[in-house]
Write a protein that holds these residues in place. Structure first.
Motif, mmCIF file in Angstrom:
data_model
loop_
_atom_site.group_PDB
_atom_site.id
_atom_site.type_symbol
_atom_site.label_atom_id
_atom_site.label_comp_id
_atom_site.label_asym_id
_atom_site.label_seq_id
_atom_site.Cartn_x
_atom_site.Cartn_y
_atom_site.Cartn_z
ATOM 1 N N GLN A 132 23.969 31.330 32.205
ATOM 2 C CA GLN A 132 23.596 32.003 33.441
ATOM 3 C C GLN A 132 23.117 30.981 34.461
ATOM 4 O OE1 GLN A 132 20.047 34.567 33.485
ATOM 5 N NE2 GLN A 132 21.386 36.172 34.255
ATOM 6 N N LEU A 133 23.527 31.159 35.699
ATOM 7 C CA LEU A 133 23.207 30.336 36.862
ATOM 8 C C LEU A 133 24.028 29.046 36.956
ATOM 9 C CD1 LEU A 133 19.338 30.758 37.277
ATOM 10 C CD2 LEU A 133 21.179 32.097 38.298
ATOM 11 N N ALA A 186 40.812 43.478 49.479
ATOM 12 C CA ALA A 186 39.725 42.681 50.049
ATOM 13 C C ALA A 186 38.979 41.832 49.015
ATOM 14 C CB ALA A 186 38.740 43.602 50.760
ATOM 15 N N GLU A 187 39.507 41.726 47.778
ATOM 16 C CA GLU A 187 38.841 40.909 46.761
ATOM 17 C C GLU A 187 38.863 39.430 47.159
ATOM 18 O OE1 GLU A 187 40.127 43.704 42.968
ATOM 19 O OE2 GLU A 187 41.154 41.804 43.317
ATOM 20 N N THR A 188 37.833 38.701 46.769
ATOM 21 C CA THR A 188 37.773 37.267 47.039
ATOM 22 C C THR A 188 38.909 36.576 46.301
ATOM 23 O OG1 THR A 188 35.391 37.339 47.355
ATOM 24 C CG2 THR A 188 36.345 35.201 46.850
ATOM 25 N N GLN A 189 39.618 35.714 47.021
ATOM 26 C CA GLN A 189 40.832 35.094 46.499
ATOM 27 C C GLN A 189 40.629 33.630 46.118
ATOM 28 O OE1 GLN A 189 43.361 35.665 49.862
ATOM 29 N NE2 GLN A 189 43.870 37.756 49.302
ATOM 30 N N LYS A 190 41.652 33.066 45.516
ATOM 31 C CA LYS A 190 41.798 31.642 45.217
ATOM 32 C C LYS A 190 40.968 31.200 44.009
ATOM 33 C CE LYS A 190 40.427 29.701 49.024
ATOM 34 N NZ LYS A 190 40.207 28.804 50.130
ATOM 35 N N LYS A 191 41.107 29.932 43.738
ATOM 36 C CA LYS A 191 40.244 29.277 42.758
ATOM 37 C C LYS A 191 39.053 28.761 43.549
ATOM 38 C CE LYS A 191 40.277 25.908 39.070
ATOM 39 N NZ LYS A 191 41.080 24.949 38.304
ATOM 40 N N ARG A 192 37.864 29.143 43.129
ATOM 41 C CA ARG A 192 36.679 28.746 43.902
ATOM 42 C C ARG A 192 35.466 28.664 42.995
ATOM 43 N NH1 ARG A 192 35.830 30.722 48.490
ATOM 44 N NH2 ARG A 192 37.829 31.667 48.902
ATOM 45 N N PRO A 193 34.408 28.009 43.474
ATOM 46 C CA PRO A 193 33.179 27.974 42.671
ATOM 47 C C PRO A 193 32.555 29.363 42.606
ATOM 48 C CG PRO A 193 32.817 26.912 44.797
ATOM 49 C CD PRO A 193 34.273 27.266 44.731
ATOM 50 N N CYS A 194 32.049 29.677 41.423
ATOM 51 C CA CYS A 194 31.377 30.956 41.190
ATOM 52 C C CYS A 194 30.115 30.705 40.387
ATOM 53 C CB CYS A 194 32.279 31.901 40.392
ATOM 54 S SG CYS A 194 33.732 32.469 41.276
ATOM 55 N N VAL A 195 29.145 31.577 40.565
ATOM 56 C CA VAL A 195 27.916 31.532 39.782
ATOM 57 C C VAL A 195 28.064 32.482 38.609
ATOM 58 C CG1 VAL A 195 25.435 31.988 39.791
ATOM 59 C CG2 VAL A 195 26.535 31.032 41.814
ATOM 60 N N ILE A 196 27.691 32.027 37.434
ATOM 61 C CA ILE A 196 27.687 32.912 36.271
ATOM 62 C C ILE A 196 26.436 33.773 36.356
ATOM 63 C CG2 ILE A 196 27.561 33.037 33.757
ATOM 64 C CD1 ILE A 196 29.233 30.454 33.710
ATOM 65 N N ILE A 197 26.649 35.079 36.416
ATOM 66 C CA ILE A 197 25.567 36.047 36.589
ATOM 67 C C ILE A 197 25.130 36.639 35.255
ATOM 68 C CG2 ILE A 197 24.938 38.244 37.695
ATOM 69 C CD1 ILE A 197 25.309 35.924 39.664
ATOM 70 N N SER A 198 26.065 36.835 34.334
ATOM 71 C CA SER A 198 25.741 37.487 33.062
ATOM 72 C C SER A 198 24.775 36.648 32.237
ATOM 73 C CB SER A 198 27.012 37.787 32.263
ATOM 74 O OG SER A 198 27.869 36.681 32.205
ATOM 75 N N VAL A 240 32.979 36.893 31.127
ATOM 76 C CA VAL A 240 31.742 36.453 31.758
ATOM 77 C C VAL A 240 31.697 37.102 33.143
ATOM 78 C CG1 VAL A 240 30.562 34.413 32.679
ATOM 79 C CG2 VAL A 240 31.751 34.264 30.506
ATOM 80 N N ILE A 241 30.526 37.530 33.566
ATOM 81 C CA ILE A 241 30.380 38.111 34.899
ATOM 82 C C ILE A 241 30.026 36.997 35.872
ATOM 83 C CG2 ILE A 241 29.128 39.760 36.347
ATOM 84 C CD1 ILE A 241 28.659 41.378 33.729
ATOM 85 N N VAL A 242 30.838 36.887 36.934
ATOM 86 C CA VAL A 242 30.648 35.829 37.923
ATOM 87 C C VAL A 242 30.572 36.428 39.320
ATOM 88 C CG1 VAL A 242 31.885 34.134 36.500
ATOM 89 C CG2 VAL A 242 33.125 35.398 38.262
#
Length: 112
Positions: free
Chosen positions: A5-6, A19-31, A42-44
């Motif tokens: 997480q984080l 309208a979903e966010t597209q592409k390969k991009r940085p994400c934060v792991i929320i789960s 994993v929830i991101v």
């Protein structure tokens, strides 16, 4: 592989719809770590450029710890569960001090 997480990881969000966010991009792991270690999903939440004043985002500044290259915001309204095969390189980790702002945004989104 263990995800925490984080952590900020690159995630391939394609294919998307509408309208979903597209592409390969940085994400934060929320789960939570327990889920991350016991599941193939994993929830991101995606990190998008610039700061926003929307109540469902958390604004971030670049630090050595988080590895960001510029100011970004976590768009918690665009959270999603992704298979771990979509996850790649680690950028960094958010400071634990970010968690209360994330929790506040999640309470707003889910009306908790």
């Amino acid at each position: 592989m263990n995800y925490r997480q984080l952590e900020i990881r690159w995630v391939d969000l394609e294919p998307t719809r509408g309208a979903e966010t597209q592409k390969k991009r940085p994400c934060v792991i929320i789960s939570a770590d327990l889920i991350n270690h016991q599941s193939r999903t994993v929830i991101v939440a995606p990190l998008l450029p610039n700061h926003k004043t929307w109540p469902f985002v958390v604004n971030l500044k670049p630090t050595k710890r988080n590895g960001l290259d510029k100011p970004r915001h976590i768009n918690l309204k665009q959270m999603r569960a992704v298979d771990v095969s979509r996850i790649s390189n680690r950028e960094g980790t958010l400071e634990a001090s970010t968690l209360p702002a994330i929790e506040t945004a999640l309470r707003l989104i889910f009306d908790l």
